[in-house]
Design a protein around this motif. Structure first.
Motif, PDB file in Angstrom:
ATOM      1  N   ARG A  65       0.820  -1.206   0.000  1.00 23.54           N
ATOM      2  CA  ARG A  65       0.000   0.000   0.000  1.00 23.54           C
ATOM      3  C   ARG A  65       0.857   1.259   0.000  1.00 23.54           C
ATOM      4  O   ARG A  65       0.445   2.315   0.466  1.00 23.54           O
ATOM      5  CB  ARG A  65      -0.912   0.027   1.245  1.00 23.54           C
ATOM      6  N   ARG A 186      -6.771  -6.186  -9.615  1.00 22.58           N
ATOM      7  CA  ARG A 186      -6.600  -6.554  -8.201  1.00 22.58           C
ATOM      8  C   ARG A 186      -6.694  -8.055  -8.008  1.00 22.58           C
ATOM      9  O   ARG A 186      -5.900  -8.648  -7.280  1.00 22.58           O
ATOM     10  CB  ARG A 186      -7.663  -5.843  -7.353  1.00 22.58           C
ATOM     11  N   ARG A 191      -0.110  -4.816  -9.987  1.00 21.59           N
ATOM     12  CA  ARG A 191      -0.072  -3.476  -9.405  1.00 21.59           C
ATOM     13  C   ARG A 191      -0.612  -2.467 -10.408  1.00 21.59           C
ATOM     14  O   ARG A 191      -0.104  -2.371 -11.527  1.00 21.59           O
ATOM     15  CB  ARG A 191       1.360  -3.094  -9.013  1.00 21.59           C
ATOM     16  N   ASP A 402      -6.616   5.373  -6.593  1.00 23.65           N
ATOM     17  CA  ASP A 402      -5.941   5.652  -5.332  1.00 23.65           C
ATOM     18  C   ASP A 402      -6.978   5.827  -4.236  1.00 23.65           C
ATOM     19  O   ASP A 402      -7.746   6.787  -4.239  1.00 23.65           O
ATOM     20  CB  ASP A 402      -5.079   6.914  -5.455  1.00 23.65           C
ATOM     21  N   GLU A 403      -7.018   4.880  -3.304  1.00 16.33           N
ATOM     22  CA  GLU A 403      -8.003   4.932  -2.230  1.00 16.33           C
ATOM     23  C   GLU A 403      -7.788   6.133  -1.311  1.00 16.33           C
ATOM     24  O   GLU A 403      -8.683   6.524  -0.572  1.00 16.33           O
ATOM     25  CB  GLU A 403      -7.945   3.645  -1.408  1.00 16.33           C
TER      26      GLU A 403
END
Length: 435
Positions: A65, A186, A191, A402-403
């Motif tokens: 992450r 995912r 990636r 992007d979380e």
């Protein structure tokens, strides 16, 4: 946590983490110790700890992450396209075609029965292959290609990535991104490297940065990008091809999902000298999502690898389905219905965008089944206010790679099937929600 991990080699350390995960000591989402901390605790070289984490990532057991660290992987879920389950609200975030505009397959179904297809026979219907080659050659004029048939565009993308990549390899994705592409990357353990999208499509600087980051594949939507509706312009496509000319073995996957319904010309990233490519066109948007059939035009080596994954006795696409698609695709009346549907989507989206502009909300109808509308407030706040007025909208946050990105100010609105009265009501409610 680092005091429970043991080992002096990369394999031993990875096995220790795996055992802790299997026993439930490490649960999905648990953060592993930083590399330097783990190396110091175990008394090993930092590179040994790095190699252990790499082995775990390649096995799909952990996920990096970035600054947030390395975490134990779980069954991560992402938002899915389609109708939201169990809601009484009017769903305007579906991304679905209008079922009334999908041609009735019943007449074609009456004509496709013929001799059975047995194990060991060619996996592609000869007639469909000939038709598909003509369709694709109109756009891939300077490229030698072969045809493969898959069970839809998502199936094609998944197989294309699997035949070319290993876990933890980097893939360039548009940002914001089509939900199925996020899920596929995912699930495959790759990636995602985000490439921003503007009104002309994938940005040049974004693609350059992704290639410098070592991506081995690029997934691009040449027109009607989902969710933004952007299409590549001729100038932007030429710039991107020039960048990719220095990376001929990076796999280019073009998902031309809107193909026959698009109001924009097809522009491609695939240059005449590029060695690994696939142009994928599904029939889902115009013949119906349940058709589950897509055509992929690829280089010869990629076609061979896909063929190995679609061999008889495993997962080839039913010849009955292929014949059904071909019968409809070669029926003039069906193609007239598809053309009418294309006009309908464009006209309804344009009309709704005009209503929004007349009410003070900046909006442009680009291409695709939905509109991408920006608001001054965060989209989640707008969506919550719409729910109180009976509408279920989809925010741009679902499509962000992007979380940790800033909250989106966009809604993706599927409004082509609204009546004039419902469209006017929704516009008024959007105006009220944006205050």
């Amino acid at each position: 946590m680092s005091d429970q991990i043991t080992g002096t080699t990369a394999s031993d350390i990875a096995d220790s983490v795996r055992a802790l995960r299997e026993r439930g000591v490490l649960r999905p989402g648990s953060v592993l110790p930083p590399v330097r901390e783990l190396a110091a605790t175990l008394g090993v070289n930092r590179n040994t700890a790095v190699a252990a984490y790499r082995q775990l990532a390649q096995a799909g057991l952990v996920v990096s992450r970035g600054r947030a660290g390395t975490v134990v992987a779980g069954l991560e879920t992402v938002a899915q396209e389609g109708y939201a389950p169990d809601t009484v609200l009017r769903d305007i975030g579906t991304g679905n075609p209008d079922p009334r505009l999908i041609p009735d397959p019943a007449p074609a179904l009456m004509t496709i029965a013929s001799r059975p297809v047995l194990y060991g026979e060619p996996v592609i219907d000869r007639g469909l292959e000939e038709w598909a080659r003509d369709w694709m050659s109109g756009d891939l004029t300077d490229v030698d290609f072969r045809i493969t048939v898959t069970s839809g565009a998502v199936d094609a993308v998944e197989r294309l990535l699997a035949q070319a990549l290993m876990r933890d390899d980097a893939v360039a994705l548009e940002d914001p991104c089509f939900l199925a592409s996020i899920h596929t990357v995912r699930l495959g353990g790759y990636r995602a490297v985000p490439v921003p999208v503007d009104s002309q499509g994938m940005t040049v600087d974004g693609l350059k940065a992704a290639l410098e980051a070592g991506v081995r594949a690029v997934i691009c939507t040449p027109r009607a990008q989902n969710p933004t509706g952007a299409s590549l312009t001729a100038a932007r496509a030429a710039e991107l091809r020039a960048v990719l000319a220095e990376h001929p073995y990076v796999l280019i996957i073009e998902d031309d999902h809107f193909s026959m319904l698009s109001q924009r010309p097809y522009e491609s990233l695939i240059g005449p000298e590029h060695r690994r490519f696939a142009l994928v066109r599904s029939v889902s948007k115009f013949l119906g999502p349940d058709m589950c059939l897509a055509i992929a035009a690829t280089d010869a080596e990629t076609a061979d690898r896909l063929g190995m994954r679609l061999s008889p006795g495993t997962t080839w696409v039913s010849h009955l389905l292929q014949r059904l698609a071909l019968t409809q695709l070669t029926d003039a009346s069906v193609m007239a219905e598809v053309a009418d549907a294309a006009s309908h989507y464009a006209e309804r989206n344009t009309a709704f965008a005009e209503l929004l502009r007349d009410s003070g909300i900046a909006a442009t109808a680009s291409d695709g089944l939905s509109l991408w509308v920006e608001f001054p407030l965060p989209a989640r706040a707008i969506a919550e206010r719409l729910m109180r007025r009976g509408w279920l909208a989809r925010t741009g946050d679902d499509f962000a790679l992007d979380e940790r990105a800033e909250p989106s100010h966009h809604l993706r609105l599927t409004v082509h099937d609204l009546s004039d009265d419902d469209a006017a009501t929704l516009v008024a409610d959007l105006v009220a929600a944006a205050r």
